[in-house]
Design an enzyme around this catalytic site. Structure first.
Site, mmCIF file in Angstrom:
data_model
loop_
_atom_site.group_PDB
_atom_site.id
_atom_site.type_symbol
_atom_site.label_atom_id
_atom_site.label_comp_id
_atom_site.label_asym_id
_atom_site.label_seq_id
_atom_site.Cartn_x
_atom_site.Cartn_y
_atom_site.Cartn_z
ATOM 1 N N GLU A 1 1.231 35.882 -2.870
ATOM 2 C CA GLU A 1 1.569 36.663 -1.637
ATOM 3 C C GLU A 1 0.743 38.140 -1.675
ATOM 4 O OE1 GLU A 1 5.630 36.983 -0.921
ATOM 5 O OE2 GLU A 1 5.536 38.368 0.789
ATOM 6 N N ARG B 1 7.516 25.604 -16.068
ATOM 7 C CA ARG B 1 8.492 24.462 -15.964
ATOM 8 C C ARG B 1 7.973 23.152 -15.814
ATOM 9 N NH1 ARG B 1 11.287 28.415 -11.563
ATOM 10 N NH2 ARG B 1 9.283 29.527 -12.117
HETATM 11 P P1 AMP Z 1 3.663 27.742 -3.972
HETATM 12 O O1 AMP Z 1 2.306 27.779 -5.114
HETATM 13 O O2 AMP Z 1 3.900 28.705 -3.322
HETATM 14 O O3 AMP Z 1 3.998 26.439 -4.044
HETATM 15 O O4 AMP Z 1 4.623 28.010 -5.452
HETATM 16 C C1 AMP Z 1 5.234 27.209 -6.499
HETATM 17 C C2 AMP Z 1 5.325 27.987 -7.854
HETATM 18 O O5 AMP Z 1 6.127 29.323 -7.500
HETATM 19 C C3 AMP Z 1 6.205 26.977 -8.588
HETATM 20 O O6 AMP Z 1 5.695 26.935 -9.978
HETATM 21 C C4 AMP Z 1 7.654 27.546 -8.621
HETATM 22 O O7 AMP Z 1 8.130 27.412 -9.913
HETATM 23 C C5 AMP Z 1 7.359 28.896 -8.194
HETATM 24 N N1 AMP Z 1 8.328 29.299 -6.951
HETATM 25 C C6 AMP Z 1 8.003 29.488 -5.632
HETATM 26 N N2 AMP Z 1 8.938 29.929 -4.938
HETATM 27 C C7 AMP Z 1 10.079 29.811 -5.746
HETATM 28 C C8 AMP Z 1 11.616 30.041 -5.301
HETATM 29 N N3 AMP Z 1 12.129 30.199 -4.203
HETATM 30 N N4 AMP Z 1 12.355 29.622 -6.600
HETATM 31 C C9 AMP Z 1 11.734 29.221 -7.925
HETATM 32 N N5 AMP Z 1 10.595 29.323 -7.952
HETATM 33 C C10 AMP Z 1 9.669 29.585 -6.997
#
Ligand code: AMP
Length: 181
Positions: A101, A64
């Site tokens: 996770e 995205r």
């Molecule tokens: P993080 O590495 O934990 O910051 O996760 C970020 C990535 O995971 C991004 O590319 C987001 O598109 C996706 N992502 C994580 N949590 C969500 C959520 N609740 N809704 C949509 N996309 C998420």
């Protein structure tokens, strides 16, 4: 001229409870992207956040971040660098592992994606824990560039991504926030 306020960005985001698994509120931006006012409010907003800093290139995180980052790069008159999942880039790459996770994943950039000393603006749709963005920051450091700011349409403040990137010296900006995961 788009008269919408930044707060309205939230109204374009569709929330899907328990996707992809129980307890996750998935913030779906396809509804924002497909709406011409929503898309232009997001791109205008991201561009407006960065009037004060001079960047050499815009980077977006698969997938995205490509859509948003490409449009922002065009508006800023800059080139675009894709941060891709492992195995997608055809030339020599730098690779960086990061924690999910459950398990790990790897992101890559081409070794010649930036020149030494270049300032990078990093774009993605959403920051949660900040693990993906942190891996991207490390990739650009391996290549000799520096991410000066990271910008997101959506921030999930409870997951601490902002603090994680700020601890690395990165300016973090977002257009809106949602509670929870
Ligand atoms: P993080 O590495 O934990 O910051 O996760 C970020 C990535 O995971 C991004 O590319 C987001 O598109 C996706 N992502 C994580 N949590 C969500 C959520 N609740 N809704 C949509 N996309 C998420």
């Amino acid at each position: 001229m788009n008269a919408r306020t930044l707060k309205d960005i939230r109204d374009y985001v569709r929330t899907i409870p328990d996707y992809p698994k129980p307890g996750i509120m998935f913030r779906d931006i396809t509804t924002l992207l497909s709406d011409r006012d929503g898309f232009s409010a997001a791109i205008d907003g991201l561009v407006a956040l960065h009037g004060h800093v001079k960047f050499d290139v815009v980077a977006g995180i698969e997938a995205r971040g490509f859509i948003l980052g490409g449009a922002v790069a065009h508006r800023l008159g800059l080139g675009f660098v894709p941060v891709r999942k492992k195995g997608k880039l055809p030339w020599r790459t730098h690779a960086q592992e990061y924690d999910l996770e459950y398990g790990t994943d790897i992101v890559e950039i081409h070794t010649d994606a930036v020149l030494a000393g270049q300032n990078v603006l990093l774009i993605d749709d959403l920051i949660a824990t900040g693990g993906t963005a942190e891996a991207a920051v490390k990739l650009f450091r391996l290549a000799g560039g520096e991410v000066r700011a990271a910008s997101f349409v959506i921030e999930l403040p409870e997951l601490g991504g902002r603090e994680r990137l700020e601890a690395m010296g990165i300016e973090v900006l977002s257009l809106c926030a949602f509670d929870g995961h």
